[in-house]
Design an enzyme around this catalytic site. Structure first.
Site, PDB file in Angstrom:
ATOM      1  N   ASN A   1      -3.772   9.003   4.196  1.00 49.22           N
ATOM      2  CA  ASN A   1      -2.192   8.540   4.872  1.00 49.22           C
ATOM      3  C   ASN A   1      -2.317   8.491   6.478  1.00 49.22           C
ATOM      4  O   ASN A   1      -1.834   7.417   6.994  1.00 49.22           O
ATOM      5  CB  ASN A   1      -1.323   9.106   4.316  1.00 49.22           C
ATOM      6  CG  ASN A   1      -1.213   9.103   2.698  1.00 49.22           C
ATOM      7  OD1 ASN A   1      -1.837   8.197   2.233  1.00 49.22           O
ATOM      8  ND2 ASN A   1      -0.543   9.962   2.256  1.00 49.22           N
TER       9      ASN A   1
ATOM     10  N   HIS B   1       0.078   4.204  -2.659  1.00 49.18           N
ATOM     11  CA  HIS B   1      -0.122   5.805  -2.358  1.00 49.18           C
ATOM     12  C   HIS B   1       1.010   6.563  -2.694  1.00 49.18           C
ATOM     13  O   HIS B   1       0.765   7.748  -3.089  1.00 49.18           O
ATOM     14  CB  HIS B   1      -0.237   5.713  -0.702  1.00 49.18           C
ATOM     15  CG  HIS B   1      -1.698   5.291  -0.137  1.00 49.18           C
ATOM     16  ND1 HIS B   1      -2.299   6.244   0.649  1.00 49.18           N
ATOM     17  CD2 HIS B   1      -2.353   4.288  -0.680  1.00 49.18           C
ATOM     18  CE1 HIS B   1      -3.495   5.380   0.802  1.00 49.18           C
ATOM     19  NE2 HIS B   1      -3.442   4.496   0.195  1.00 49.18           N
TER      20      HIS B   1
ATOM     21  N   ARG C   1       0.835  -1.250  -0.024  1.00 46.60           N
ATOM     22  CA  ARG C   1      -0.025  -0.028  -0.088  1.00 46.60           C
ATOM     23  C   ARG C   1       0.927   1.298  -0.001  1.00 46.60           C
ATOM     24  O   ARG C   1       0.504   2.073  -0.568  1.00 46.60           O
ATOM     25  CB  ARG C   1      -0.970  -0.111   1.074  1.00 46.60           C
ATOM     26  CG  ARG C   1      -2.022   0.992   1.417  1.00 46.60           C
ATOM     27  CD  ARG C   1      -3.277   0.800   2.254  1.00 46.60           C
ATOM     28  NE  ARG C   1      -4.111   2.017   2.399  1.00 46.60           N
ATOM     29  CZ  ARG C   1      -4.110   2.669   3.573  1.00 46.60           C
ATOM     30  NH1 ARG C   1      -3.339   2.366   4.529  1.00 46.60           N
ATOM     31  NH2 ARG C   1      -5.137   3.592   3.597  1.00 46.60           N
TER      32      ARG C   1
ATOM     33  N   HIS D   1      -6.314  -5.945  -2.241  1.00 47.35           N
ATOM     34  CA  HIS D   1      -7.166  -6.129  -0.831  1.00 47.35           C
ATOM     35  C   HIS D   1      -7.101  -7.792  -0.279  1.00 47.35           C
ATOM     36  O   HIS D   1      -8.181  -7.823   0.601  1.00 47.35           O
ATOM     37  CB  HIS D   1      -8.568  -5.477  -0.867  1.00 47.35           C
ATOM     38  CG  HIS D   1      -8.319  -3.963  -0.999  1.00 47.35           C
ATOM     39  ND1 HIS D   1      -9.140  -3.047  -1.240  1.00 47.35           N
ATOM     40  CD2 HIS D   1      -7.104  -3.117  -0.739  1.00 47.35           C
ATOM     41  CE1 HIS D   1      -8.937  -2.036  -1.082  1.00 47.35           C
ATOM     42  NE2 HIS D   1      -7.483  -1.755  -0.925  1.00 47.35           N
ATOM     43  N   THR D   2      -6.680  -8.609  -0.887  1.00 48.30           N
ATOM     44  CA  THR D   2      -6.878  -9.912  -0.721  1.00 48.30           C
ATOM     45  C   THR D   2      -5.891 -10.170   0.609  1.00 48.30           C
ATOM     46  O   THR D   2      -5.809 -11.085   1.203  1.00 48.30           O
ATOM     47  CB  THR D   2      -6.051 -10.964  -1.594  1.00 48.30           C
ATOM     48  OG1 THR D   2      -6.527 -12.309  -1.434  1.00 48.30           O
ATOM     49  CG2 THR D   2      -4.894 -10.773  -1.971  1.00 48.30           C
TER      50      THR D   2
END
Length: 337
Positions: free
Chosen positions: A108, A80, A76, A207-208
């Site tokens: 964040n 981002h 992530r 998102h697993t």
């Protein structure tokens, strides 16, 4: 016993580092539009810092061994970072008296984590080969390695990024997709950085792994009274309501209930049964036929998901990197030199 186990694991990691048992990085270009500037491959460090990738891999593997959630966190961080002015490590910069970074932006703040892992990698690399490997290249490589050590695919990480001298809190607030995004909003934000609808659905598969706070999926808690919600999701929603009813909002839930520590395609299977944690996730199957078709494909075919995820991660890693004389290689990832 726990300390002995950790010591043994660390010894094995060090051995792996010296044997260079790491995912392969390519030196090939990619063609097409030229957002990537002059990104190179592993030959960039072959002679001047041959231990670089092995050091990153060993540190990531140890961090994930100590905290399995860290794999999702490092992945992530890269995402981002790349969404705001490209993959330039701007997300790592700390605020100071005369500088405002991106860490306190809404997407964040009190959410991104893993900075200390990047710090540890950078410190070791600076000892072995000072000012040679950029923080941006560390983020890109650590993201790949986090997926690999969690059972997912490997891909070729192109190197040669420089670290930015600036950051943008305003852009981080405005262009990073949020957990309540509609399909239209998601598509627009991905297209804004030249990523397609297909890239958006494939990258959502990250998102697993990982967790989310109750505050980020509060809208999903209302779906038990929503006639458009899949019937199979009602038990899932009620379990979330129970979890969050005794929470101050900071309680964490797994993004994937079935295999939360493994990088696989279970996330898409969950969506089809109404068990997507974030509203933006569940919208992929309830609000758009194109995205639903992709979800169905990935739920049925792990290899197709892995291939598309790899392709999309390579595209993500190419987004507007700082190269040449436009940036620097920071000695400390938290501040400019």
């Amino acid at each position: 016993m726990a300390m002995n186990k950790l010591a043994l694991f660390s010894l094995l990691l060090n051995l792996a580092m010296f044997l260079a048992i790491v995912p392969k990085t390519t030196g090939e270009g990619y063609g097409g539009d030229d957002d990537c500037g002059d990104l190179l491959g592993s030959d960039l460090f072959k002679d001047i810092c041959p231990e670089a990738e092995a050091i990153i891999f060993a540190r990531v593997r140890l961090a994930v061994f100590q905290d399995t959630r860290m794999a999702a966190s490092l992945l992530r961080l890269h995402f981002h970072d790349c969404f705001v002015n490209g993959c330039d490590a701007s997300v790592l910069l700390d605020d100071s008296d005369n500088f405002v970074g991106e860490k306190t932006a809404a997407p964040n703040s009190n959410s991104l984590r893993g900075f200390e892992v990047i710090d540890a990698i950078k410190q070791e690399l600076e000892f072995v080969c000072p000012q040679t490997v950029s923080c941006a290249d560390i983020l890109a490589t650590a993201a790949r390695d986090s997926v690999v050590v969690s059972g997912g695919p490997s891909w070729d990480v192109q190197m040669g990024r420089k670290d930015s001298l600036t950051a943008s809190k305003a852009l981080a607030n405005n262009i990073i997709p949020g957990p309540n995004s509609t399909i239209g909003n998601l598509v627009a934000k991905f297209q804004n950085v030249n990523l397609s609808l297909k890239d958006m659905v494939a990258l959502s598969g990250a998102h697993t792994m990982g967790k989310a706070r109750c505050t980020t999926f509060a809208a999903r808690l209302q779906d038990s009274t929503n006639p458009n919600a899949p019937e199979a999701s009602l038990e899932f929603i009620q379990s979330l309501q129970q979890l969050c009813s005794v929470s101050d909002g900071s309680t964490l839930a797994n993004l994937d209930l079935a295999t939360p520590e493994t990088f696989d395609n279970q996330y898409y299977v969950n969506l089809l049964s109404g068990q997507g944690l974030l509203p933006s996730d569940q919208n992929l199957v309830t609000r758009d036929e194109q995205t639903r078709e992709l979800v169905e494909t990935y739920a049925q075919d792990l290899s197709t998901f892995f291939q598309d995820f790899k392709d999309s991660m390579i595209k993500l890693g190419r987004l507007g990197p700082v190269t040449g004389t436009k940036g620097e290689i920071r000695r400390n990832c938290r501040s400019v030199n």
